[in-house]
Design an enzyme around this catalytic site. Structure first.
Site, mmCIF file in Angstrom:
data_model
loop_
_atom_site.group_PDB
_atom_site.id
_atom_site.type_symbol
_atom_site.label_atom_id
_atom_site.label_comp_id
_atom_site.label_asym_id
_atom_site.label_seq_id
_atom_site.Cartn_x
_atom_site.Cartn_y
_atom_site.Cartn_z
ATOM 1 C CE LYS A 76 -3.819 1.903 2.863
ATOM 2 N NZ LYS A 76 -4.707 1.580 4.005
ATOM 3 C CB SER A 151 -7.982 3.666 3.112
ATOM 4 O OG SER A 151 -7.140 2.904 3.964
ATOM 5 C CB SER A 175 -8.187 0.470 5.767
ATOM 6 O OG SER A 175 -8.781 1.723 5.671
HETATM 7 N N1 GLN Z 1 -12.930 3.836 6.671
HETATM 8 C C1 GLN Z 1 -12.230 4.152 7.876
HETATM 9 C C2 GLN Z 1 -11.817 5.599 7.887
HETATM 10 O O1 GLN Z 1 -12.033 6.261 6.926
HETATM 11 C C3 GLN Z 1 -11.083 3.228 8.082
HETATM 12 C C4 GLN Z 1 -9.838 3.670 7.444
HETATM 13 C C5 GLN Z 1 -8.679 2.782 7.731
HETATM 14 O O2 GLN Z 1 -8.839 1.703 8.325
HETATM 15 N N2 GLN Z 1 -7.496 3.277 7.387
HETATM 16 O O3 GLN Z 1 -11.289 6.074 8.847
#
Ligand code: GLN
Length: 468
Positions: A76, A151, A175
């Site tokens: 990532k 994400s 994410s």
């Molecule tokens: N969707 C969650 C957020 O926007 C989780 C993001 C993540 O786990 N990095 O914070």
């Protein structure tokens, strides 16, 4: 040649002499190029990947190859790899080249994996659809009109599109698991402290964990065995010994009956989850409904605390210490203001503002202090619930992958995380495993959670209960 779907299949093909790592790496890079319109990779590392592949082939011939020889892995775009670009999918870090490698990157390279490139994600890992990336959206490989989740949207798509065997990503509130569910692959968030965060660009340090995505649990286990464990460069990593991976024949599984009726729950995902519960019962496991105290507080608590931590972590990106510097700025304050306004996108700015607000004098006790207390209660309740159980089961997400542009309201987007944030608030391990296909053609996942540091047992149980 086509890249074998999994690392374990690739290993078998290598052992039979059918392929070389170099040929597989070339096939992976060709597949990434063929899928370029999905916008999965921000950059492929062709030269270093092919050079590493040649090195691994030589080691295989000499009988000295490491445990991940033959694994093709994407990382990532928030994991640092020395001499390679990393941007957290932000304009703020455009053109930045990391001078050092994350511990997880060092460990997979030492185990002889090939890293083929860095994957697109939501900006600074903030989002649930990959739509906040400064470098464009990612298409879901199963239906490019839909999002891959976020994400780690590029990470999940990189596995689902057959460009690599394994993706390394991060999970702060879901994410890894939500994109895994949306793209039909498996994804694992380890116990907080099981995997080093050194070299991960921080979002919310008390929530972030690095973990893998892959087609099946066997590949998740292979990479976890290499990346997990203490690291002197991250003091939050634990020295606790690994729990045994022995899984009792009959498991005690809890599920939250009432949360299957949350607003926005897709009725088919609910019914299919209940059907899986019936199947597990028929196989002789005890599956019991459990009370979920304070479920309505999970998402608000997560967003108060994670934005507070983000506002502090992202303070270093000011155009002076790090990151984009506005050209016309005059003086220090103007440099900060303009550089941050130009460098960060709207979602990141929203979170920095919210986090700064909840930490500010006069509001700290009411929001941040209160959030910390509620987090403690959520953790205690979660551990109490798990005390009499082996596993907790939920759907991973309320729905299957939605259409690009379908959710524009931030609060509706935050509700995507309803099932996943509990594991990050409580620091427990959690995994999403493909559970089938919805009548709309898209996959959906089931989430399993376990007690802290039962990571290996959770993976072994998932493999037994949901063979895929
Ligand atoms: N969707 C969650 C957020 O926007 C989780 C993001 C993540 O786990 N990095 O914070």
């Amino acid at each position: 040649m086509t890249l074998p779907r999994t690392f374990h299949e690739a290993k078998a093909a290598l052992a039979s002499g059918e392929f070389t790592v170099k040929a597989m790496t070339a096939a992976a890079l060709a597949q990434a190029r063929a899928k370029a319109d999905l916008n999965i990779f921000l950059e492929t590392f062709d030269d270093s990947a092919l050079a590493k592949a040649a090195e691994v082939d030589a080691k295989i011939a000499a009988g000295t190859a490491g445990p991940l020889a033959g694994a093709i892995i994407s990382i990532k775009d928030n994991l640092c790899y020395a001499g390679h670009g990393v941007s957290a999918s932000s304009r703020m870090l455009k053109g930045y080249v990391s001078p050092y490698s994350a511990t997880v990157v060092e460990r997979i390279l030492a185990a002889d994996a090939v890293i083929i490139g860095r994957t697109n994600c939501d900006e600074f890992a903030m989002g649930s659809s990959n739509e906040t990336s400064a470098y464009g959206q990612v298409g879901n490989p199963l239906d490019p009109a839909r999002v891959p989740g976020g994400s780690s949207g590029g990470a999940a798509a990189s596995v689902a599109a057959g460009t690599c065997h394994i993706a390394l990503a991060s999970d702060t509130g879901g994410s890894i698991r939500q994109p895994a569910s949306f793209c039909g692959v498996a994804g694992f968030k380890p116990t907080y402290g099981r995997v080093s965060r050194y070299g991960l660009i921080a979002f919310a340090s008390s929530f972030d964990q690095v973990g893998p995505l892959a087609y099946d649990v066997e590949d998740l286990q292979a990479v976890q065995a290499v990346i997990a464990g203490p690291d002197d460069r991250d003091n939050t990593t634990s020295h606790r010994p690994f729990a045994t991976a022995d899984v009792p024949a009959k498991l005690r599984i809890g599920y939250y009956a009432q949360c299957l009726d949350v607003p926005g729950m897709d009725p088919e995902v609910r019914d299919r989850t209940l059907a899986e519960i019936d199947r597990l019962r028929a196989e002789g496991h005890s599956v019991v409904p459990v009370e979920l105290a304070h479920a309505d507080l999970f998402v608000p608590t997560y967003y108060i605390l994670s934005t507070a931590e983000a506002s502090s972590n992202l303070a270093r990106f000011d155009g002076i210490r790090y990151g984009h510097r506005a050209k016309e700025a005059q003086g220090v304050e103007d440099t900060y203001r303009r550089s941050r306004s130009e460098g960060f996108g709207p979602e990141v700015q929203r979170r920095i503002l919210l986090g700064t607000f909840v930490l500010s004098a006069g509001y700290y006790d009411a929001y941040y202090g209160q959030g910390m207390k509620v987090r403690r209660i959520i953790r205690d309740n979660t551990l109490e619930t798990l005390a009499g159980l082996d596993l907790l089961l939920t759907p991973t997400c309320p729905s299957t992958a939605f259409l690009k542009g379908q959710i524009s309201d931030p609060v509706t987007m935050y509700l995507q995380d309803i099932f996943t944030v509990q594991a990050n608030l409580a620091g427990i391990p959690a995994l999403s495993i493909p559970a089938g296909q919805h009548s709309n053609g898209m996959p959906f996942g089931i989430q399993l959670m376990a007690k802290p540091f039962e990571d290996e047992r959770l993976l072994a149980a998932a493999r037994r209960l949901f063979p895929c």
